[in-house]
Design a protein around this motif. Structure first.
Motif, PDB file in Angstrom:
ATOM      1  N   ARG A  95       0.839  -1.270  -0.026  1.00 29.91           N
ATOM      2  CA  ARG A  95      -0.024  -0.046  -0.020  1.00 29.91           C
ATOM      3  C   ARG A  95       0.885   1.336   0.121  1.00 29.91           C
ATOM      4  O   ARG A  95       0.132   2.314   0.273  1.00 29.91           O
ATOM      5  CB  ARG A  95      -1.119   0.158   1.182  1.00 29.91           C
ATOM      6  CG  ARG A  95      -2.005  -1.212   1.228  1.00 29.91           C
ATOM      7  CD  ARG A  95      -2.847  -1.387   2.574  1.00 29.91           C
ATOM      8  NE  ARG A  95      -3.936  -0.306   2.438  1.00 29.91           N
ATOM      9  CZ  ARG A  95      -4.566  -0.147   3.548  1.00 29.91           C
ATOM     10  NH1 ARG A  95      -4.127  -0.598   4.715  1.00 29.91           N
ATOM     11  NH2 ARG A  95      -5.552   0.728   3.571  1.00 29.91           N
ATOM     12  N   ASN A  96       1.997   1.114  -0.108  1.00 27.79           N
ATOM     13  CA  ASN A  96       3.129   2.194  -0.035  1.00 27.79           C
ATOM     14  C   ASN A  96       4.093   2.158  -1.125  1.00 27.79           C
ATOM     15  O   ASN A  96       3.917   1.480  -1.984  1.00 27.79           O
ATOM     16  CB  ASN A  96       3.497   2.558   1.260  1.00 27.79           C
ATOM     17  CG  ASN A  96       4.392   1.279   1.888  1.00 27.79           C
ATOM     18  OD1 ASN A  96       4.515   0.285   0.964  1.00 27.79           O
ATOM     19  ND2 ASN A  96       4.734   1.331   3.013  1.00 27.79           N
ATOM     20  N   GLY A  97       5.139   2.791  -1.005  1.00 28.84           N
ATOM     21  CA  GLY A  97       6.021   2.937  -1.905  1.00 28.84           C
ATOM     22  C   GLY A  97       6.091   3.866  -2.843  1.00 28.84           C
ATOM     23  O   GLY A  97       5.282   4.900  -2.828  1.00 28.84           O
ATOM     24  N   PRO A  98       7.055   3.874  -3.915  1.00 30.32           N
ATOM     25  CA  PRO A  98       7.134   5.198  -4.624  1.00 30.32           C
ATOM     26  C   PRO A  98       5.729   5.370  -5.337  1.00 30.32           C
ATOM     27  O   PRO A  98       5.340   4.542  -6.289  1.00 30.32           O
ATOM     28  CB  PRO A  98       8.184   5.173  -5.546  1.00 30.32           C
ATOM     29  CG  PRO A  98       9.174   4.005  -4.779  1.00 30.32           C
ATOM     30  CD  PRO A  98       8.350   3.286  -3.975  1.00 30.32           C
ATOM     31  N   LEU A  99       5.244   6.529  -5.694  1.00 27.45           N
ATOM     32  CA  LEU A  99       4.252   6.868  -6.675  1.00 27.45           C
ATOM     33  C   LEU A  99       4.643   8.054  -7.607  1.00 27.45           C
ATOM     34  O   LEU A  99       5.074   9.180  -7.297  1.00 27.45           O
ATOM     35  CB  LEU A  99       3.250   7.377  -5.724  1.00 27.45           C
ATOM     36  CG  LEU A  99       1.793   7.418  -6.470  1.00 27.45           C
ATOM     37  CD1 LEU A  99       1.276   6.013  -6.563  1.00 27.45           C
ATOM     38  CD2 LEU A  99       0.887   8.408  -5.847  1.00 27.45           C
TER      39      LEU A  99
END
Ligand code: FES
Length: 159
Positions: A95-99
């Motif tokens: 649900r996270n990480g680079p966007l």
């Protein structure tokens, strides 16, 4: 704490006491603001710029600081709900990480990475790893692009 609540990311801080810096969010979110912009809280890379954790990006098409919101939606009388029916989607494996957010020339924001799209009141309407968000203000399927930008002759620089 005030800096962490700033939706646009205009207020930031850097700890100089050796303590931990502001952590990346555990869930990447974009929130649809009623009659206003798209408010991101994520590990953002916008058009290849330096990473940041918060940004409000124009979705009315009127900002002179695109892709960022400059408040023009107010004078322009932009009307857009902050709510919508949810799309069918499955929980994301992460649900996270680079966007990555890449403004398309004369078109939408292409968003790649783990992202949950929520309404102004916090209801999840989509979970995605790639989507195109309207920034011309004319989509009939907000916050998603439906191709209306071409019909209305939307003009904006791309990344
Ligand atoms: S950018 Fe608005 S419909 Fe495509």
């Amino acid at each position: 704490m005030t800096a962490r609540l700033c939706p646009s990311g205009a207020i930031t801080y850097e700890r100089t006491d050796g303590g931990p810096q502001e952590p990346a969010p555990i869930v990447n979110l974009v929130r649809m603001r009623e009659d206003g912009p798209l408010a991101f809280n994520a590990e953002l890379r916008i058009a290849g710029e330096e990473p940041r954790l918060r940004a409000t990006l124009c979705r009315c098409g009127l900002s002179k600081e695109k892709p960022y919101c400059d408040g023009s939606h107010v004078d322009g009388g932009f009307i857009a709900s902050g709510e919508r029916e949810p799309k069918a989607s499955e929980p994301l494996p992460a649900r996270n990480g680079p966007l990555d957010v890449v403004p398309q020339k004369n078109g939408p924001l292409e968003v790649t990475g783990n992202l949950e799209v929520v309404t102004g009141t916090g209801h999840t309407v989509d979970r995605t790893t790639q989507t195109w968000l309207c920034r011309c203000g004319h989509s009939q399927n907000k916050p998603f692009c439906d191709g209306s930008h071409a019909k209305v002759g939307f003009i904006a620089d791309g990344a």
